[in-house]
Design a protein around this motif. Structure first.
Motif, PDB file in Angstrom:
ATOM      1  N   ALA A 415       0.824  -1.210   0.000  1.00 15.98           N
ATOM      2  CA  ALA A 415       0.000   0.000   0.000  1.00 15.98           C
ATOM      3  C   ALA A 415       0.857   1.258   0.000  1.00 15.98           C
ATOM      4  O   ALA A 415       1.838   1.369   0.745  1.00 15.98           O
ATOM      5  CB  ALA A 415      -0.912  -0.004   1.224  1.00 15.98           C
ATOM      6  N   GLY A 416       0.478   2.186  -0.853  1.00 17.29           N
ATOM      7  CA  GLY A 416       1.191   3.446  -0.916  1.00 17.29           C
ATOM      8  C   GLY A 416       0.708   4.426   0.131  1.00 17.29           C
ATOM      9  O   GLY A 416      -0.394   4.285   0.680  1.00 17.29           O
ATOM     10  N   PRO A 417       1.495   5.465   0.424  1.00 19.07           N
ATOM     11  CA  PRO A 417       1.110   6.425   1.461  1.00 19.07           C
ATOM     12  C   PRO A 417       0.020   7.371   0.961  1.00 19.07           C
ATOM     13  O   PRO A 417      -0.129   7.622  -0.241  1.00 19.07           O
ATOM     14  CB  PRO A 417       2.407   7.196   1.726  1.00 19.07           C
ATOM     15  N   ALA A 418      -0.756   7.888   1.915  1.00 23.34           N
ATOM     16  CA  ALA A 418      -1.763   8.895   1.613  1.00 23.34           C
ATOM     17  C   ALA A 418      -1.116  10.270   1.555  1.00 23.34           C
ATOM     18  O   ALA A 418      -0.007  10.489   2.064  1.00 23.34           O
ATOM     19  CB  ALA A 418      -2.854   8.877   2.682  1.00 23.34           C
ATOM     20  N   ARG A 463      -2.891   4.596  -0.864  1.00 30.92           N
ATOM     21  CA  ARG A 463      -2.754   5.886  -1.527  1.00 30.92           C
ATOM     22  C   ARG A 463      -3.947   6.787  -1.192  1.00 30.92           C
ATOM     23  O   ARG A 463      -4.124   7.158  -0.037  1.00 30.92           O
ATOM     24  CB  ARG A 463      -2.567   5.702  -3.042  1.00 30.92           C
ATOM     25  N   ASP A 464      -4.784   7.126  -2.193  1.00 32.75           N
ATOM     26  CA  ASP A 464      -5.882   8.057  -1.959  1.00 32.75           C
ATOM     27  C   ASP A 464      -7.205   7.338  -1.694  1.00 32.75           C
ATOM     28  O   ASP A 464      -8.285   7.902  -1.865  1.00 32.75           O
ATOM     29  CB  ASP A 464      -6.045   8.980  -3.163  1.00 32.75           C
ATOM     30  N   THR A 465      -7.114   6.116  -1.266  1.00 35.35           N
ATOM     31  CA  THR A 465      -8.312   5.312  -0.991  1.00 35.35           C
ATOM     32  C   THR A 465      -8.369   4.968   0.495  1.00 35.35           C
ATOM     33  O   THR A 465      -7.367   4.564   1.092  1.00 35.35           O
ATOM     34  CB  THR A 465      -8.327   4.029  -1.833  1.00 35.35           C
ATOM     35  N   PHE A 466      -9.577   5.092   1.057  1.00 36.69           N
ATOM     36  CA  PHE A 466      -9.838   4.819   2.470  1.00 36.69           C
ATOM     37  C   PHE A 466     -11.056   3.903   2.562  1.00 36.69           C
ATOM     38  O   PHE A 466     -11.675   3.554   1.555  1.00 36.69           O
ATOM     39  CB  PHE A 466     -10.097   6.139   3.215  1.00 36.69           C
TER      40      PHE A 466
END
Length: 511
Positions: A415-418, A463-466
């Motif tokens: 998982a990439g960072p937000a 990334r940009d997903t929660f």
């Protein structure tokens, strides 16, 4: 858990079960066979309780103009252990639909309207997305689920706090699933819109109309279309769900927003009066309470909903599943289900003037359907045609599984960072679901949804997903929440997976 409507396959089984075929002369049911069926029904209900398939059950059977069985099994609430009896009041869920159909049949007989009255002539403010459909849609269209609205349109709005008026107004922003009158899709708020429109001809709201036109004339003193009346009943059945493998009362379903479609509460003793009316062509204790012709009209097929394994088609009429056996034996039925704790069924063979009502207070697993269908087979045929417990257990298990999304259960290992929380914060909206807000606080991001701005904690996924945990009758597990960032690194829109089943899950940033 999401429990979708009792869909094509289940509707077909229900119709096949009640529309059983007999010899062409249609001889009266053998008394010994009917009594054996009643004895078996009681035995199987006791076994369902012993097997812990539901906390409580109430059952009644009508034959002709007589109540030949009424009994309770199990408990109203696992916390108190108080027993169920024939006067225990249950939430009926979608068995409310055929009750509402009976109310509208009464208005048709009174000359207030017809089943083909257009909504625009009753409630001019109601609108569908397409103007031509708005100008043409009738009570019949909405009670037969053929308006073009998608399956369960508006239900999520109710779950997240919108009231009836707000949900009905927002249906105009819902793109159709099918062209007008070409497809069947089960919609609680479509029926609710029709019922509200019909009630407008009387100067009463739907709840008062139902009471005055049906419940009071039949002496159904424990029946109501108001949640507050259900909660005021001392002898009421609490809704139960499974928690750690055991039945538990967590929260009672509040269905007032869709009362005409799912908000009636009643006891089996009260409901026998309604079934007596139905099997006697609208007559009750010597009085014509509902005219026979509009009542019959509601019991005729309008839409094909599927096919049983033996090839028998299943139909939906006006608030009823409708079926015919091999000899054109006419039957009507409906089931109801609240994932938050109700499973209900009414099955009627109009030609035999025989009806069974089964109410349960556990999350639906097919208990009421299995008991009702086995009884109808035993009473009319002398033996069940299918292993009904296994059939309905499998159907309900599949529906429950289908309602849960697992796409966002586990974040990817890489998982990439937000981005920084403030990149996602702000106000967003779409026409159907209205405004939402993403708030950056000391403990991370929160998503505020609905008119009451209910707060949901956003957990980072990738990334940009929660994700956040969905709620309510249509809860579907963890929902993904994905942000689209602009060139400056600020969210310009947000997509919510749980709200995107009919393509309305994207919210644009607002000032």
């Amino acid at each position: 858990m999401v429990l979708r409507h009792l869909g094509f396959g289940l509707a077909a089984f229900l119709v096949a079960a009640t529309g059983v075929a007999l010899a062409a002369e249609r001889e009266p049911l053998p008394p010994a066979q009917l009594q054996k069926a009643l004895d078996t029904l009681a035995t199987e209900a006791k076994q369902a309780i012993a097997d812990d398939r539901t906390p409580g059950i109430a059952i009644a059977v009508v034959h002709g103009d007589a109540v030949i069985f009424a009994e309770g099994f199990g408990v109203r609430n696992v916390l108190t252990g108080e027993p169920v009896d024939p006067d225990t009041v249950f939430q009926l869920a979608s068995v409310s639909k055929p009750i509402g159909s009976t109310v509208i049949s009464g208005l048709v007989g009174d000359g207030k309207l017809t089943w083909d009255t257009r909504l625009m002539d009753l409630t001019p403010g109601f609108a569908m997305q397409e103007p031509w459909v708005t100008s043409q849609v009738t009570l019949r269209d909405l009670y037969a689920h053929r308006s073009g609205l998608p399956d369960h349109a508006g239900d999520l709005l109710e779950d997240y706090g919108y009231d009836r008026e707000a949900v009905l107004r927002r249906l105009r922003f819902q793109p159709p699933l099918t062209s007008f009158r070409s497809g069947y899709a089960y919609t609680n708020f479509g029926i609710t819109a029709a019922a509200v429109a019909a009630a407008s001809t009387t100067g009463m709201d739907w709840e008062a109309l139902s009471e005055k036109r049906l419940y009071e004339p039949l002496g159904m003193t424990s029946t109501s279309s108001r949640y507050a009346d259900f909660m005021a009943e001392p002898n009421r059945a609490a809704g139960h769900i499974r928690v750690d493998g055991k039945w538990a009362f967590v929260e009672q379903r509040q269905p007032d927003a869709q009362s005409p479609a799912g908000g009636v509460s009643s006891s089996v003793n009260d409901l026998t009066r309604w079934v007596r009316l139905l099997v006697n062509d609208g007559m009750f204790e010597g009085k014509q309470v509902i005219a026979a012709a509009p009542l019959d009209e509601a019991h005729l097929p309008v839409m094909i909903t599927g096919y049983a394994p033996n090839g028998t088609p299943s139909f939906y009429g006006l608030g009823w599943n409708v079926g015919y056996g091999g000899d054109a034996r006419h039957s009507i039925s409906h089931s109801g289900a609240f994932a938050m704790g109700a499973g209900t069924t009414v099955n009627i063979s109009l030609d035999d003037r025989l009806g069974v009502i089964v109410l349960t207070n556990g999350a639906p697993v097919g208990v009421s359907e299995a008991l009702a269908n086995a009884f109808m087979d035993n009473a009319i045929l002398g033996a069940p045609r299918y292993p009904w417990r296994e059939v309905f257990t499998g159907i309900f298990a599949q529906m429950a599984a289908d309602g849960i999304s697992h796409k966002f259960d586990t974040p990817p290992a890489d998982a990439g960072p937000a981005a920084a929380d403030m990149a996602y914060a702000g106000n967003f909206a779409n026409e159907f679901y209205g405004p939402i807000e993403v708030v950056a606080g000391a403990d991370g991001l929160e998503l505020l949804i609905g008119p009451n701005r209910r707060s949901f904690r956003l957990a980072h996924f990738d990334r940009d997903t929660f994700t956040f945990a969905t709620i309510g009758e249509n809860a579907s597990g963890l929902s993904g929440v994905s942000f689209a960032l602009d060139g400056a690194g600020k969210a310009r829109s947000v997509w919510i997976e749980a709200f995107d089943k009919s393509g309305l899950g994207t919210f644009a940033r607002t000032p």
